[in-house]
Design an enzyme around this catalytic site. Structure first.
Site, PDB file in Angstrom:
ATOM      1  CG  LEU A 156      -1.998  -1.053   1.276  1.00  0.00           C
ATOM      2  CD1 LEU A 156      -2.680  -1.071   2.637  1.00  0.00           C
ATOM      3  CD2 LEU A 156      -3.030  -0.793   0.177  1.00  0.00           C
ATOM      4  N   GLY A 157       2.055   1.125   0.507  1.00  0.00           N
ATOM      5  CA  GLY A 157       2.924   2.296   0.537  1.00  0.00           C
ATOM      6  C   GLY A 157       4.143   2.052   1.397  1.00  0.00           C
ATOM      7  CE  LYS A 158       9.193   0.686  -1.128  1.00  0.00           C
ATOM      8  NZ  LYS A 158      10.218   0.877  -2.133  1.00  0.00           N
ATOM      9  N   GLY A 159       6.475   3.876   4.386  1.00  0.00           N
ATOM     10  CA  GLY A 159       6.578   4.961   5.351  1.00  0.00           C
ATOM     11  C   GLY A 159       8.026   5.121   5.777  1.00  0.00           C
ATOM     12  CE  LYS A 160      12.098   9.741   9.734  1.00  0.00           C
ATOM     13  NZ  LYS A 160      12.198  10.182  11.083  1.00  0.00           N
ATOM     14  NE  ARG A 163       9.556  -2.722   1.363  1.00  0.00           N
ATOM     15  CZ  ARG A 163       9.931  -2.969   0.127  1.00  0.00           C
ATOM     16  NH1 ARG A 163       9.069  -3.418  -0.754  1.00  0.00           N
ATOM     17  NH2 ARG A 163      11.176  -2.792  -0.234  1.00  0.00           N
ATOM     18  CB  VAL A 164       1.689   0.270   4.673  1.00  0.00           C
ATOM     19  CG1 VAL A 164       0.293  -0.002   5.210  1.00  0.00           C
ATOM     20  CG2 VAL A 164       2.384   1.329   5.526  1.00  0.00           C
ATOM     21  CE  LYS A 180       2.907   3.475  10.010  1.00  0.00           C
ATOM     22  NZ  LYS A 180       2.140   4.706  10.140  1.00  0.00           N
ATOM     23  CG  ASP A 274       1.609  16.775  12.093  1.00  0.00           C
ATOM     24  OD1 ASP A 274       1.668  17.869  11.500  1.00  0.00           O
ATOM     25  OD2 ASP A 274       2.319  15.796  11.777  1.00  0.00           O
ATOM     26  CE  LYS A 276       1.939  16.598   8.186  1.00  0.00           C
ATOM     27  NZ  LYS A 276       3.363  16.718   8.013  1.00  0.00           N
ATOM     28  CG  ASN A 279      -0.345  13.536   9.240  1.00  0.00           C
ATOM     29  OD1 ASN A 279       0.434  12.810   8.619  1.00  0.00           O
ATOM     30  ND2 ASN A 279       0.061  14.436  10.120  1.00  0.00           N
ATOM     31  CG  ASP A 292       1.270  10.269  11.104  1.00  0.00           C
ATOM     32  OD1 ASP A 292       1.755  10.183  12.255  1.00  0.00           O
ATOM     33  OD2 ASP A 292       1.960  10.343  10.078  1.00  0.00           O
ATOM     34  CB  THR A 310       3.120  20.800   8.980  1.00  0.00           C
ATOM     35  OG1 THR A 310       3.092  19.409   9.182  1.00  0.00           O
ATOM     36  CG2 THR A 310       3.604  21.128   7.603  1.00  0.00           C
TER      37      THR A 310
HETATM   38  P1  AMP Z   1       2.920   5.664   6.592  1.00  0.00           P
HETATM   39  O1  AMP Z   1       4.009   4.785   7.062  1.00  0.00           O
HETATM   40  O2  AMP Z   1       1.779   5.727   7.572  1.00  0.00           O
HETATM   41  O3  AMP Z   1       3.383   6.999   6.120  1.00  0.00           O
HETATM   42  O4  AMP Z   1       2.285   4.933   5.327  1.00  0.00           O
HETATM   43  C1  AMP Z   1       2.907   4.874   4.071  1.00  0.00           C
HETATM   44  C2  AMP Z   1       1.851   4.808   3.000  1.00  0.00           C
HETATM   45  O5  AMP Z   1       1.083   3.610   3.107  1.00  0.00           O
HETATM   46  C3  AMP Z   1       0.821   5.924   3.117  1.00  0.00           C
HETATM   47  O6  AMP Z   1       1.264   7.052   2.452  1.00  0.00           O
HETATM   48  C4  AMP Z   1      -0.419   5.301   2.470  1.00  0.00           C
HETATM   49  O7  AMP Z   1      -0.362   5.441   1.070  1.00  0.00           O
HETATM   50  C5  AMP Z   1      -0.293   3.839   2.812  1.00  0.00           C
HETATM   51  N1  AMP Z   1      -1.075   3.519   4.004  1.00  0.00           N
HETATM   52  C6  AMP Z   1      -0.703   3.677   5.291  1.00  0.00           C
HETATM   53  N2  AMP Z   1      -1.654   3.273   6.130  1.00  0.00           N
HETATM   54  C7  AMP Z   1      -2.686   2.853   5.363  1.00  0.00           C
HETATM   55  C8  AMP Z   1      -3.989   2.333   5.651  1.00  0.00           C
HETATM   56  N3  AMP Z   1      -4.407   2.170   6.877  1.00  0.00           N
HETATM   57  N4  AMP Z   1      -4.775   1.984   4.609  1.00  0.00           N
HETATM   58  C9  AMP Z   1      -4.353   2.172   3.341  1.00  0.00           C
HETATM   59  N5  AMP Z   1      -3.141   2.664   3.003  1.00  0.00           N
HETATM   60  C10 AMP Z   1      -2.311   3.004   3.996  1.00  0.00           C
END
Ligand code: AMP
Length: 417
Positions: A156-160, A163-164, A180, A274, A276, A279, A292, A310
């Protein structure tokens, strides 16, 4: 096929109760229904994705139609036949059927690949701090979870911190979640152990349709895993970037949901700090989800003096590093309303940070032409220099610009989008 009874029990084991959110002002979502329908609704309410969730074209369509959608369910429910002689519709699918028909997409093996290369074991105090497991939580402990309990789907994405992934529980009712990962050693390197613990502690106790739910968490040697509500339409920020700005109707619907969610958070003594677009996530029906909680603070009765958040969303009292209260979120709501409608925050000044600070301190607010008098009134009432002068959230929820776009029969903001 699982029985409805066993589905219901397993939902309870997941700690997915259909208790009314603790926001006492909120009217009940539904009148009493047969248990099977309750289960389906429960899954819908708490983010059950349907098979369309992985199709980008369908997602797109859902995104564009979301602001008009009045059906709170993503599950394809059939309309009952209105007149005699028409073929009666089949009963709505039960929870197990719905779960089994969902597509979580293809797993890319990323968790294992990443785990080989990334992160290290942590030891000592940090290891104790980060040995986080919701099965041993003091309040509402869950069952014990491990990575083996999930089928893993698309990223779904990569966070700091990791991965998610979209995942499904292997046990019935095969619940869909966003999993996550957070690498412990990176948390330690960033010196944010306390912040992460706080984020988890805060989020696990929150129950509101517009606050992203944290169902559980567990850890292994190197990682922490958060079992989050799946937000089917992803980041709101992406929508805002795509369209540039939103219509007044769409913005008003989001702000209604935000005000309701913030008022719930504040009733729990949680200040987000926060707010914005980055989030905020969107559920399958386009409903807004505050995510977040990294900067939020649980502050029963106390006031904080840390500078965080921010720049563009900072209120004057935080710019000046004065004490601040939950009214920082009122200010941020005003900034958010403006950004939704205009496409950029009101005090942005690309020349320098100091210019932005100056504009915030002077509340140098300029409205471009085309904004309605009603929304200008709301924004101006939220963007007040003195925190005590900002419009309280109860009044935001009754403001003409909010009430105007709220669907009929929805007394307060969040159930219908
Ligand atoms: P984050 O680590 O929370 O910044 O998440 C990284 C990315 O994963 C985010 O920018 C979203 O695109 C995706 N993501 C995070 N949490 C969710 C969620 N609960 N449902 C769907 N996508 C998510």
């Amino acid at each position: 096929m699982a029985t409805v009874g066993s589905v219901t029990r397993q939902i309870a084991a997941l700690e997915l109760s259909n208790k009314k959110p603790t926001n006492s002002a909120r009217p009940p979502l539904h009148s009493k229904q047969p248990s099977q329908t309750n289960v389906a609704r429960l899954l819908t309410k708490y983010a059950s994705p349907n098979a369309t969730a992985t199709s980008s074209s369908t997602k797109q369509k859902a995104a564009t139609t979301s602001s008009n959608a009045t059906q709170p369910s993503a599950i394809p429910t059939k309309t009952p036949a209105k007149t005699q002689g028409q073929t009666p519709s089949p009963p709505p699918p039960n929870a197990a059927e719905v779960m089994q028909s969902m597509d979580i997409g293809n797993y890319d093996g990323g968790l294992e690949k990443e785990n080989e290369k990334r992160g290290e074991k942590v030891y000592g105090e940090a290891a104790k701090d980060l040995a986080l497991d919701s099965s041993s939580a003091r309040k509402s402990p869950t069952r014990e979870w491990t990575l083996h309990d999930f089928d893993i789907g698309r990223p779904l994405g990569k966070g700091k911190f990791g991965r998610v992934y979209m995942v499904r529980t292997k046990c019935e009712p095969k619940y869909i979640l966003a999993l996550k990962t957070l690498y412990k050693s990176e948390i330690v390197a960033g010196k944010v152990e306390k912040q992460i613990r706080r984020e988890i502690e805060i989020q696990q106790n929150l129950r509101h349709p517009n606050v992203l739910r944290l169902y559980g968490y567990f850890h292994d040697e190197k990682r922490i895993f958060l079992m989050l509500e799946f937000a089917g339409q992803g980041e709101l920020y992406r929508q805002l970037s795509k369209y540039g700005c939103f219509s007044e109707k769409r913005s008003s619907r989001y702000i209604d949901q935000m005000a309701d969610a913030l008022s719930y958070l504040h009733s729990k003594h949680v200040i987000h700090r926060d707010i914005k677009p980055e989030n905020l996530l969107l559920g399958l029906n386009g409903e807004l989800k505050i995510a977040d909680f990294g900067w939020s603070v649980h502050a029963p009765g106390n006031r904080r003096m840390t500078l965080c958040g921010t720049l563009d969303y900072l209120p004057p009292e935080m710019v000046e590093r004065k004490e601040h209260s939950e009214k920082v979120d009122y200010w941020a709501l005003g900034v958010l309303t403006y950004e939704f409608l205009v496409g950029n925050p009101p005090f942005e000044d690309r020349r320098s940070v100091n210019n932005t600070y100056r504009r915030i301190m002077a509340v140098d607010l300029k409205f471009p032409s085309g904004m309605s008098a009603e929304v200008k009134d709301l924004v101006a009432k939220l963007l007040q220099h003195e925190p005590q002068d900002r419009l309280p959230l109860t009044q935001v929820l009754q403001h003409p610009w909010i009430v105007k776009y709220r669907p009929k029969g929805c007394p307060r903001g969040s159930q219908v989008y």
